[in-house]
Scaffold this active site. Structure first.
Site, mmCIF file in Angstrom:
data_model
loop_
_atom_site.group_PDB
_atom_site.id
_atom_site.type_symbol
_atom_site.label_atom_id
_atom_site.label_comp_id
_atom_site.label_asym_id
_atom_site.label_seq_id
_atom_site.Cartn_x
_atom_site.Cartn_y
_atom_site.Cartn_z
ATOM 1 N N HIS A 417 -10.284 34.845 54.465
ATOM 2 C CA HIS A 417 -10.532 35.186 54.123
ATOM 3 C C HIS A 417 -10.910 35.367 52.647
ATOM 4 O O HIS A 417 -11.224 36.142 52.133
ATOM 5 C CB HIS A 417 -9.416 36.275 53.639
ATOM 6 N N ASP A 421 -16.000 37.763 55.139
ATOM 7 C CA ASP A 421 -15.817 38.829 55.175
ATOM 8 C C ASP A 421 -15.745 39.046 56.595
ATOM 9 O O ASP A 421 -16.763 39.057 57.012
ATOM 10 C CB ASP A 421 -16.220 39.755 54.025
#
Length: 447
Positions: A417, A421
């Site tokens: 992350h 995204d």
């Protein structure tokens, strides 16, 4: 006679360190130039370190199980010809002072001799007082007092693994700390829990060792297993993992592959598997969503130009991750052939370091052993790994409202992350799904 150093070689393009898995020589052994000296494990590949000279082994600097950076000295050799001479100490890097850290039991006035690039020693005798540059750097970066560390290496030498264990446990000895945590004898203050009376300065207690019981089997940890463990731990510690899944109707693909597999095997000499089609679909989607083909590099994200698919291949006691280079430029047949060849090399122990280098995205065929849903650990330093699960027949409600038996597969994506995204990952998975659902006899060729 002259004393020469044998250093940890560069065993791959991105390899920065190696672990001495097994010494093949001992002090006093005579070796010829290019004779193997040790087996070194790096990036899950075991390679031999050859001798650069003809002569007699003088000293083994590194212990079995010790990890050293590329360029560090692993042993010394006495060569024939010339006068005996001590090994020349490396000079400090420009603008950098020679490392000065007291050895275990050394007096405060004793200084370390030697600098980065060679084994570091103190004037006091004993192997415990000799530190490799990797150990010194790690100790300095984490403010570790080496005089309070018990080494597990040869003759009590402190290894990088010893320091990593301390850092992971949080039990880092600082200068001036008491060697052991002592219980408080003071009466607890009113309304204050007794547990809070222990000094906040005391180091955390180390986890209790796991003892074997009668009938238990102890399995030694191999260099390959250590490399797997280190890479998985690093990935989970550094990358904030997130997870997504999408289901795909591959009925047309299954029918197409089943219709050609017999003729293909007879013509090409190997089986055409579903996995080759999945790798082809992922490679095409990566070309359209290049952010998925990226890596975290601290102060920047590197978007890789080449699409090199890492594939997981399991043997009886290890997991290897060889790489299909430039997979986007290969046909389904080309991918299938390379998957087959890499799997055979992995299971026969013939994989080379070059076979494992350069991967930018991993596709794992977890469906081969019946899994229908799983969450993979990202292959560091890549940004994502996709698990291809088992193809199963399920009742599905079609667009016309009818129920039909269809061949369905789950694709599970683990993502870093820091780099990726949900939006780009969702679009990427949707594109892989679209490509796979449109693979059929009418519009897909394996050549």
């Amino acid at each position: 006679m002259a004393i020469e150093n044998i250093k940890m070689p560069q065993l791959g393009e991105s390899v920065t360190e190696g672990t001495i898995e097994k010494w093949l020589v001992a002090p006093g052994d005579h070796v010829n130039k290019y004779d193997p000296l040790a087996e070194v494990n790096t990036d899950k590949v075991t390679a031999e370190v050859p001798s650069s000279f003809t002569g007699t082994i003088k000293e083994l600097i590194a212990s079995e199980g010790e990890t050293l950076a590329v360029g560090e000295i692993v042993c010394t050799i006495e060569t024939e010809g010339g006068d005996a001479a001590p090994v020349e100490e490396a000079k400090p890097v420009s603008g950098e002072k020679a490392a000065e850290m007291p050895a275990a039991g050394a007096k405060p006035t004793e200084k370390l001799e030697g600098t980065q690039g060679s084994a570091q020693t103190v004037k006091s005798s004993g192997a415990k007082g000799r530190y490799s540059p990797a150990v010194l750097r790690l100790a300095q970066d984490n403010d570790i007092d080496l005089s309070q560390v018990e080494g597990s290496g040869n003759e009590g030498r402190i290894t990088r693994k010893d320091l990593m264990s301390l850092i992971d446990s949080g039990n880092i000895p600082k200068a001036g700390d008491a060697p052991k945590v002592q219980a408080q004898e003071e009466t607890p203050k009113q309304d204050e829990p007794a547990a809070q009376q222990v000094s906040q300065e005391a180091p955390k207690a180390a986890a209790a060792p796991i003892e074997s019981a009668p009938g238990d089997i102890e399995i030694p940890v191999t260099g390959v297993r250590k490399a797997i463990a280190a890479n998985m731990l690093k990935s989970k510690h550094e990358a904030p993992h997130a997870w997504m899944m999408i289901e795909v109707d591959v009925t047309n693909l299954v029918q197409y592959r089943d219709s050609i597999k017999g003729e293909f095997k007879k013509k090409e000499g190997f089986n055409i598997t579903y996995f080759a089609f999945f790798v082809k679909a992922v490679s095409q989607a990566l070309k359209e969503f290049p952010m998925m083909n990226s890596m975290w590099a601290g102060d920047k994200i590197i978007q890789k130009k080449d699409i090199n698919i890492s594939i997981a291949v399991a043997s009886d006691n290890a997991l290897f991750v060889p790489v299909i280079k430039n997979s986007d430029e290969k046909s389904v047949k080309g991918i299938g052939k390379e998957v087959n060849e890499l799997a055979l090399k992995a299971r026969s122990g013939k994989l080379k370091s070059a076979d494992m280098q350069g991967g930018t995205f991993t596709v794992n065929n977890t469906g081969s052993f019946g899994s229908v849903q799983s969450m993979g650990i990202i292959n560091h330093p890549q940004a994502a790994i996709m698990q291809v699960e088992s193809i199963v027949k399920r009742p599905v409600i079609m667009d016309n409202g009818m129920i039909a038996a269809r061949d369905m597969v789950n694709l599970c994506l683990s993502l870093d992350h820091r780099v990726l995204d949900g939006l780009v990952c969702g679009q990427f998975l949707a594109r892989v799904k679209e490509i796979l659902e449109n693979m059929s006899k009418e519009n897909t060729s394996v050549y």
